[in-house]
Design a protein around this motif. Sequence first.
Motif, PDB file in Angstrom:
ATOM      1  N   LYS A   1      -7.899  69.074 -60.297  1.00 53.73           N
ATOM      2  CA  LYS A   1      -8.298  70.096 -59.343  1.00 53.73           C
ATOM      3  C   LYS A   1      -7.615  69.888 -57.990  1.00 53.73           C
ATOM      4  O   LYS A   1      -8.263  69.691 -56.975  1.00 53.73           O
ATOM      5  N   GLU A   2      -6.314  69.881 -57.984  1.00 52.60           N
ATOM      6  CA  GLU A   2      -5.535  69.814 -56.754  1.00 52.60           C
ATOM      7  C   GLU A   2      -4.713  71.089 -56.641  1.00 52.60           C
ATOM      8  O   GLU A   2      -4.760  71.954 -57.522  1.00 52.60           O
ATOM      9  N   LYS A   3      -3.924  71.219 -55.570  1.00 52.60           N
ATOM     10  CA  LYS A   3      -3.009  72.338 -55.463  1.00 52.60           C
ATOM     11  C   LYS A   3      -1.994  72.270 -56.598  1.00 52.60           C
ATOM     12  O   LYS A   3      -1.458  71.212 -56.898  1.00 52.60           O
ATOM     13  N   ARG A   4      -1.725  73.408 -57.221  1.00 53.27           N
ATOM     14  CA  ARG A   4      -0.876  73.423 -58.409  1.00 53.27           C
ATOM     15  C   ARG A   4       0.513  72.839 -58.163  1.00 53.27           C
ATOM     16  O   ARG A   4       1.045  72.124 -59.021  1.00 53.27           O
ATOM     17  N   ILE A   5       1.078  73.153 -57.025  1.00 59.70           N
ATOM     18  CA  ILE A   5       2.423  72.650 -56.728  1.00 59.70           C
ATOM     19  C   ILE A   5       2.413  71.129 -56.673  1.00 59.70           C
ATOM     20  O   ILE A   5       3.289  70.459 -57.225  1.00 59.70           O
ATOM     21  N   LEU A   6       1.390  70.577 -56.029  1.00 60.41           N
ATOM     22  CA  LEU A   6       1.277  69.121 -55.916  1.00 60.41           C
ATOM     23  C   LEU A   6       1.079  68.487 -57.286  1.00 60.41           C
ATOM     24  O   LEU A   6       1.691  67.457 -57.604  1.00 60.41           O
ATOM     25  N   VAL A   7       0.227  69.097 -58.114  1.00 58.80           N
ATOM     26  CA  VAL A   7      -0.011  68.582 -59.466  1.00 58.80           C
ATOM     27  C   VAL A   7       1.268  68.657 -60.294  1.00 58.80           C
ATOM     28  O   VAL A   7       1.596  67.728 -61.041  1.00 58.80           O
ATOM     29  N   LEU A   8       2.019  69.750 -60.168  1.00 55.83           N
ATOM     30  CA  LEU A   8       3.268  69.902 -60.918  1.00 55.83           C
ATOM     31  C   LEU A   8       4.278  68.826 -60.546  1.00 55.83           C
ATOM     32  O   LEU A   8       4.910  68.227 -61.420  1.00 55.83           O
ATOM     33  N   VAL A   9       4.429  68.584 -59.265  1.00 53.12           N
ATOM     34  CA  VAL A   9       5.379  67.560 -58.802  1.00 53.12           C
ATOM     35  C   VAL A   9       4.965  66.187 -59.323  1.00 53.12           C
ATOM     36  O   VAL A   9       5.791  65.433 -59.870  1.00 53.12           O
ATOM     37  N   LYS A  10       3.686  65.859 -59.159  1.00 58.41           N
ATOM     38  CA  LYS A  10       3.188  64.569 -59.649  1.00 58.41           C
ATOM     39  C   LYS A  10       3.333  64.466 -61.168  1.00 58.41           C
ATOM     40  O   LYS A  10       3.662  63.396 -61.701  1.00 58.41           O
ATOM     41  N   SER A  11       3.083  65.560 -61.864  1.00 57.54           N
ATOM     42  CA  SER A  11       3.147  65.560 -63.329  1.00 57.54           C
ATOM     43  C   SER A  11       4.573  65.348 -63.818  1.00 57.54           C
ATOM     44  O   SER A  11       4.811  64.618 -64.781  1.00 57.54           O
TER      45      SER A  11
ATOM     46  N   PHE B   1       1.340  72.108 -68.198  1.00 59.36           N
ATOM     47  CA  PHE B   1       0.196  73.026 -68.256  1.00 59.36           C
ATOM     48  C   PHE B   1      -1.117  72.254 -68.356  1.00 59.36           C
ATOM     49  O   PHE B   1      -2.116  72.602 -67.717  1.00 59.36           O
ATOM     50  N   ALA B   2      -1.111  71.188 -69.159  1.00 63.80           N
ATOM     51  CA  ALA B   2      -2.334  70.397 -69.349  1.00 63.80           C
ATOM     52  C   ALA B   2      -2.771  69.721 -68.058  1.00 63.80           C
ATOM     53  O   ALA B   2      -3.960  69.693 -67.725  1.00 63.80           O
ATOM     54  N   MET B   3      -1.830  69.192 -67.302  1.00 67.06           N
ATOM     55  CA  MET B   3      -2.166  68.502 -66.063  1.00 67.06           C
ATOM     56  C   MET B   3      -2.669  69.467 -64.995  1.00 67.06           C
ATOM     57  O   MET B   3      -3.595  69.158 -64.239  1.00 67.06           O
ATOM     58  N   VAL B   4      -2.075  70.666 -64.927  1.00 67.34           N
ATOM     59  CA  VAL B   4      -2.537  71.676 -63.975  1.00 67.34           C
ATOM     60  C   VAL B   4      -3.967  72.100 -64.305  1.00 67.34           C
ATOM     61  O   VAL B   4      -4.785  72.335 -63.412  1.00 67.34           O
ATOM     62  N   SER B   5      -4.275  72.166 -65.595  1.00 67.05           N
ATOM     63  CA  SER B   5      -5.627  72.523 -66.031  1.00 67.05           C
ATOM     64  C   SER B   5      -6.614  71.384 -65.805  1.00 67.05           C
ATOM     65  O   SER B   5      -7.801  71.617 -65.548  1.00 67.05           O
TER      66      SER B   5
ATOM     67  N   VAL C   1       1.582  56.140 -75.620  1.00 67.14           N
ATOM     68  CA  VAL C   1       0.198  56.272 -75.147  1.00 67.14           C
ATOM     69  C   VAL C   1      -0.027  55.351 -73.953  1.00 67.14           C
ATOM     70  O   VAL C   1      -0.589  55.760 -72.927  1.00 67.14           O
ATOM     71  N   LEU C   2       0.417  54.122 -74.078  1.00 66.42           N
ATOM     72  CA  LEU C   2       0.230  53.140 -73.008  1.00 66.42           C
ATOM     73  C   LEU C   2       0.992  53.517 -71.741  1.00 66.42           C
ATOM     74  O   LEU C   2       0.439  53.475 -70.632  1.00 66.42           O
ATOM     75  N   THR C   3       2.264  53.889 -71.896  1.00 69.89           N
ATOM     76  CA  THR C   3       3.069  54.195 -70.712  1.00 69.89           C
ATOM     77  C   THR C   3       2.603  55.482 -70.045  1.00 69.89           C
ATOM     78  O   THR C   3       2.657  55.600 -68.811  1.00 69.89           O
ATOM     79  N   LEU C   4       2.128  56.437 -70.830  1.00 70.26           N
ATOM     80  CA  LEU C   4       1.632  57.687 -70.256  1.00 70.26           C
ATOM     81  C   LEU C   4       0.355  57.441 -69.464  1.00 70.26           C
ATOM     82  O   LEU C   4       0.178  57.975 -68.360  1.00 70.26           O
ATOM     83  N   ALA C   5      -0.535  56.621 -70.008  1.00 68.21           N
ATOM     84  CA  ALA C   5      -1.769  56.279 -69.296  1.00 68.21           C
ATOM     85  C   ALA C   5      -1.459  55.532 -68.008  1.00 68.21           C
ATOM     86  O   ALA C   5      -2.057  55.798 -66.957  1.00 68.21           O
ATOM     87  N   LEU C   6      -0.517  54.606 -68.074  1.00 67.85           N
ATOM     88  CA  LEU C   6      -0.122  53.835 -66.889  1.00 67.85           C
ATOM     89  C   LEU C   6       0.479  54.745 -65.818  1.00 67.85           C
ATOM     90  O   LEU C   6       0.170  54.622 -64.625  1.00 67.85           O
ATOM     91  N   SER C   7       1.309  55.666 -66.249  1.00 70.23           N
ATOM     92  CA  SER C   7       1.952  56.588 -65.317  1.00 70.23           C
ATOM     93  C   SER C   7       0.941  57.546 -64.683  1.00 70.23           C
ATOM     94  O   SER C   7       1.021  57.843 -63.483  1.00 70.23           O
ATOM     95  N   LEU C   8      -0.007  58.035 -65.472  1.00 66.86           N
ATOM     96  CA  LEU C   8      -1.049  58.913 -64.930  1.00 66.86           C
ATOM     97  C   LEU C   8      -1.892  58.169 -63.897  1.00 66.86           C
ATOM     98  O   LEU C   8      -2.261  58.728 -62.858  1.00 66.86           O
ATOM     99  N   LYS C   9      -2.192  56.917 -64.189  1.00 63.66           N
ATOM    100  CA  LYS C   9      -2.961  56.110 -63.238  1.00 63.66           C
ATOM    101  C   LYS C   9      -2.167  55.890 -61.954  1.00 63.66           C
ATOM    102  O   LYS C   9      -2.731  55.860 -60.849  1.00 63.66           O
ATOM    103  N   LEU C  10      -0.862  55.771 -62.079  1.00 63.09           N
ATOM    104  CA  LEU C  10      -0.007  55.541 -60.919  1.00 63.09           C
ATOM    105  C   LEU C  10       0.032  56.757 -59.993  1.00 63.09           C
ATOM    106  O   LEU C  10      -0.074  56.625 -58.767  1.00 63.09           O
ATOM    107  N   PHE C  11       0.153  57.957 -60.574  1.00 61.99           N
ATOM    108  CA  PHE C  11       0.321  59.156 -59.758  1.00 61.99           C
ATOM    109  C   PHE C  11      -0.990  59.896 -59.475  1.00 61.99           C
ATOM    110  O   PHE C  11      -1.051  60.696 -58.545  1.00 61.99           O
ATOM    111  N   PHE C  12      -2.003  59.648 -60.290  1.00 62.64           N
ATOM    112  CA  PHE C  12      -3.310  60.290 -60.075  1.00 62.64           C
ATOM    113  C   PHE C  12      -4.391  59.203 -60.027  1.00 62.64           C
ATOM    114  O   PHE C  12      -5.417  59.297 -60.710  1.00 62.64           O
ATOM    115  N   TYR C  13      -4.159  58.185 -59.259  1.00 60.35           N
ATOM    116  CA  TYR C  13      -4.969  56.976 -59.284  1.00 60.35           C
ATOM    117  C   TYR C  13      -6.405  57.176 -58.830  1.00 60.35           C
ATOM    118  O   TYR C  13      -7.305  56.450 -59.256  1.00 60.35           O
ATOM    119  N   LYS C  14      -6.675  58.156 -57.967  1.00 56.89           N
ATOM    120  CA  LYS C  14      -8.013  58.267 -57.383  1.00 56.89           C
ATOM    121  C   LYS C  14      -9.021  59.004 -58.262  1.00 56.89           C
ATOM    122  O   LYS C  14     -10.198  59.061 -57.934  1.00 56.89           O
TER     123      LYS C  14
END
Length: 246
Positions: free
Chosen positions: A209-219, A202-206, A139-152
């Motif tokens: 609200k960015e371009k799907r390809i960009l969200v997939l790469v970041k995810s 699938f969850a991150m793409v949903s 849970v902690l590492t996933l939250a940290l990683s999401l903040k790192l790649f989707f920080y804004k």
Amino acid sequence: MKKTDTICNNCHQKVVGNYCSFCGQRMTVGKVTFKEIFNDLFTALFSVEAPFLVTIRLLFLSHGTLFRNYLSGKRKSYYKPVAFFILITVVHILIRSLIKYDPFDGMEQVETSKVDPSLFVEAGQFMVTNINNVLFFFVLTLALSLKLFFYKYYTFVEYLVVSFYLVSVYSFFGTLALLYLKYLDGSLQALGMLLMFIYFLFAMVSFFKEKRILVLVKSILSYIVALLLYVVLGFGISVLIVYFKQ
């Protein structure tokens, strides 16, 4: 009219009607009975609009809606993330115990009479056997990683909420994987993690609200980083536990 008919037993506010407008408790509350306990449990878990069922439904059919609604303030309609995580984890532990699942069943066993397993081997075995006890680190590492790649988009704490839901789904997939590995094919040890990876994308793409390809790469990058940090942290804790137990 009696005082108990107009004063809420929970918050002691004056009430007009059958329910308290301050805390929501009904006015007909009396002594606790088995009927009340089971009625409350059934209502909380299985009624059409129960937070548990609504949460389950959205987690698998509209992940982004659940995450965005909860973070925007719509809390009462959904099962609380930490409570949900604990409930699913407990169910996983119970099922694992009932079917007596052994993650090392079918694998080649090390002859401990000839080879003294190292600290790291024992730590690895400990982590796999007690995986439910170290899931919180995921849970902690996933939250940290999401903040790192989707920080804004959201804060770390908000990503922590999302991660509790996501890792709960991982526990759910892990439970299904236990049954499959136990009774069908014991060779697909990474089945639960694979299902979680697909679900996560699938969850991150949903969710975002960015371009799907960009969200997939970041995810993909986010998941890999989170998983590596989780393994390192979980393994490190396991090494310490095994070391001090010796």
